[in-house]
Motif scaffolding. Structure first.
Motif, mmCIF file in Angstrom:
data_model
loop_
_atom_site.group_PDB
_atom_site.id
_atom_site.type_symbol
_atom_site.label_atom_id
_atom_site.label_comp_id
_atom_site.label_asym_id
_atom_site.label_seq_id
_atom_site.Cartn_x
_atom_site.Cartn_y
_atom_site.Cartn_z
ATOM 1 N N LEU A 231 -6.288 -2.489 -18.939
ATOM 2 C CA LEU A 231 -5.370 -2.548 -19.835
ATOM 3 C C LEU A 231 -3.702 -2.080 -19.444
ATOM 4 N N VAL A 232 -3.583 -1.575 -18.302
ATOM 5 C CA VAL A 232 -2.514 -1.120 -17.661
ATOM 6 C C VAL A 232 -1.774 -2.030 -17.027
ATOM 7 N N ARG A 233 -0.428 -2.396 -17.391
ATOM 8 C CA ARG A 233 0.270 -3.450 -16.463
ATOM 9 C C ARG A 233 1.692 -2.643 -15.946
ATOM 10 N N THR A 234 1.944 -3.310 -14.804
ATOM 11 C CA THR A 234 3.193 -3.051 -14.045
ATOM 12 C C THR A 234 3.879 -4.222 -13.967
ATOM 13 N N PRO A 235 5.328 -4.458 -14.170
ATOM 14 C CA PRO A 235 6.172 -5.453 -13.535
ATOM 15 C C PRO A 235 5.711 -5.821 -12.020
ATOM 16 N N GLY A 236 5.277 -7.068 -11.805
ATOM 17 C CA GLY A 236 5.142 -7.665 -10.481
ATOM 18 C C GLY A 236 3.629 -7.383 -10.063
ATOM 19 N N ASP A 237 2.833 -7.064 -11.041
ATOM 20 C CA ASP A 237 1.425 -6.867 -10.429
ATOM 21 C C ASP A 237 0.531 -8.106 -10.530
ATOM 22 N N ASP A 238 1.135 -8.935 -11.027
ATOM 23 C CA ASP A 238 0.625 -10.373 -10.802
ATOM 24 C C ASP A 238 1.406 -11.308 -10.201
ATOM 25 N N GLY A 239 2.040 -10.598 -9.196
ATOM 26 C CA GLY A 239 2.886 -11.568 -8.126
ATOM 27 C C GLY A 239 4.440 -11.037 -8.549
ATOM 28 N N ARG A 240 5.240 -11.326 -7.648
ATOM 29 C CA ARG A 240 6.321 -10.938 -7.428
ATOM 30 C C ARG A 240 7.540 -11.967 -7.142
ATOM 31 N N ASP A 241 7.085 -13.215 -7.790
ATOM 32 C CA ASP A 241 7.977 -14.353 -7.489
ATOM 33 C C ASP A 241 8.790 -14.400 -8.651
ATOM 34 N N GLU A 242 9.652 -15.621 -8.727
ATOM 35 C CA GLU A 242 10.790 -15.619 -9.859
ATOM 36 C C GLU A 242 10.280 -15.714 -11.176
ATOM 37 N N GLY A 243 8.860 -16.084 -11.168
ATOM 38 C CA GLY A 243 8.350 -16.333 -12.555
ATOM 39 C C GLY A 243 7.886 -14.957 -13.269
ATOM 40 N N ALA A 244 7.591 -14.009 -12.334
ATOM 41 C CA ALA A 244 7.020 -12.779 -12.441
ATOM 42 C C ALA A 244 7.705 -11.979 -13.972
ATOM 43 N N PRO A 245 9.121 -12.009 -13.864
ATOM 44 C CA PRO A 245 9.574 -11.331 -15.016
ATOM 45 C C PRO A 245 9.362 -11.993 -16.414
ATOM 46 N N GLN A 246 9.248 -13.156 -16.358
ATOM 47 C CA GLN A 246 8.925 -13.920 -17.699
ATOM 48 C C GLN A 246 7.442 -13.800 -18.027
ATOM 49 N N ARG A 247 6.559 -13.849 -17.001
ATOM 50 C CA ARG A 247 5.260 -13.395 -17.263
ATOM 51 C C ARG A 247 4.983 -11.931 -17.749
ATOM 52 N N TYR A 248 5.597 -11.106 -17.395
ATOM 53 C CA TYR A 248 5.541 -9.796 -18.062
ATOM 54 C C TYR A 248 6.254 -9.735 -19.324
ATOM 55 N N GLU A 249 7.173 -10.353 -19.515
ATOM 56 C CA GLU A 249 7.464 -10.485 -21.081
ATOM 57 C C GLU A 249 6.749 -10.937 -21.876
ATOM 58 N N ASP B 78 0.705 -1.064 -0.174
ATOM 59 C CA ASP B 78 -0.095 -0.069 -0.038
ATOM 60 C C ASP B 78 0.903 1.377 0.130
ATOM 61 N N HIS B 79 2.075 1.017 -0.440
ATOM 62 C CA HIS B 79 3.011 2.360 -0.335
ATOM 63 C C HIS B 79 2.923 3.258 -1.593
ATOM 64 N N PRO B 80 2.586 4.452 -1.388
ATOM 65 C CA PRO B 80 2.163 5.392 -2.502
ATOM 66 C C PRO B 80 3.201 5.574 -3.418
ATOM 67 N N GLU B 81 4.473 5.046 -3.259
ATOM 68 C CA GLU B 81 5.669 5.280 -4.110
ATOM 69 C C GLU B 81 5.864 3.954 -5.029
ATOM 70 N N ARG B 82 4.983 2.831 -4.611
ATOM 71 C CA ARG B 82 5.195 1.782 -5.452
ATOM 72 C C ARG B 82 4.779 2.152 -6.823
ATOM 73 N N TYR B 83 5.197 1.683 -7.782
ATOM 74 C CA TYR B 83 5.139 2.262 -9.134
ATOM 75 C C TYR B 83 3.584 1.896 -9.715
ATOM 76 N N ALA B 84 3.131 0.794 -9.292
ATOM 77 C CA ALA B 84 1.724 0.401 -9.632
ATOM 78 C C ALA B 84 0.823 1.687 -9.330
ATOM 79 N N ALA B 85 0.986 2.056 -7.922
ATOM 80 C CA ALA B 85 0.337 3.297 -7.370
ATOM 81 C C ALA B 85 0.587 4.502 -8.077
#
Ligand code: PGA
Length: 252
Positions: A98-116, A75-82
């Motif tokens: 339609l707006v995505r930020t890396p890590g907004d569907d999880g922050r696990d090891e698979g998150a970078p690949q999911r974002y790609e 809930d930090h206001p400086e989190r880029y999703a916010a």
């Protein structure tokens, strides 16, 4: 390959914002469901305000942010999703789905690949808005990031942490790790608008545009991109010696 680097030296940030907004507006007119790469930080702020003034229908635009802090409260206001929600999605009238930020569907090891994968499934980024760090970083690709690096979990340099401390209560509160699009990921955007304002960016802009292409200056990889528009004010352009304003530099 023929490369085009168009340099625009503008009077101030506001003029730079208008120029970039004009490009975005033209791209959206061509393609209402444009895939827009959005950047956080102070530099792109005038772009978003100039776009708001244009009151365009951007409800079909798809947007991908460049990076996100990892070790930050949800809930930090400086989190880029916010930040993206507050400074881009809401004022521009983008559809939050339609707006995505890396890590907004999880922050696990698979998150970078999911974002790609999400970027690839959208067909790739059409137009990327980009700032540059004083140390030559793009997104959170700190010095040492290879030109073919992909979206990954990375660490912030101490210089970047100090630069970003102005958004936090103390330096200690500034996150140390992040998910960032790689330099190679960013280079796949079809067009890029690189913006820099103020004297503190002069050295980075000069190294990026006129220095050797080196991982020590991640932004220098942009010299290899076929369609980059650079928008700088006089002070950010003050150390350039070879690049000339508004000249489209053709290089073989
Ligand atoms: P700034 O950051 O726009 O807040 O100066 C730019 C960047 O680090 O990419």
């Amino acid at each position: 390959m023929t490369r085009t680097l168009a340099l625009h030296v503008v009077q101030d940030r506001r003029a730079g914002g208008s120029l970039a907004a004009e490009r975005i507006a033209a791209a959206v007119a061509q393609r209402p469901d444009l895939v827009l790469g959005v950047a956080t930080g102070s530099t792109p702020e005038p772009v978003w305000s100039a776009l708001v003034e244009r009151a365009l229908d951007l409800s079909r635009v798809r947007a991908f942010a460049l990076d996100e802090y990892l070790d930050i409260a949800a809930d930090h206001p400086e989190r880029y999703a916010a930040v993206v929600e507050r400074e881009i999605t809401r004022p521009l009238g983008l559809d939050p789905r339609l707006v995505r930020t890396p890590g907004d569907d999880g922050r696990d090891e698979g998150a970078p690949q999911r974002y790609e994968r999400a970027i690839a499934e959208a067909g790739g980024v059409d137009l990327q808005v980009l700032g540059i760090g004083r140390n030559g970083h793009i997104a959170f690709n700190e010095p040492g990031s290879a030109a073919d690096s992909r979206t990954r979990i990375a660490r912030l340099s101490e210089e970047t942490r100090r630069d970003n401390a102005r958004f936090f209560r103390s330096l200690d509160e500034v996150p140390r790790s992040c998910i960032t699009q790689g330099v190679g990921t960013i280079l796949e955007a079809r067009s890029i608008i690189l913006l820099a304002f103020g004297p503190s960016k002069a050295a980075a802009i000069t190294a990026a545009l006129e220095g050797p292409v080196t991982a020590n200056v991640p932004a220098s990889a942009l010299q290899r991109h076929p369609d980059v528009t650079v928008v700088v004010d006089e002070s950010a352009a003050s150390a350039l010696r070879q690049c000339r304003p508004s000249a489209a530099a053709e290089r073989a």
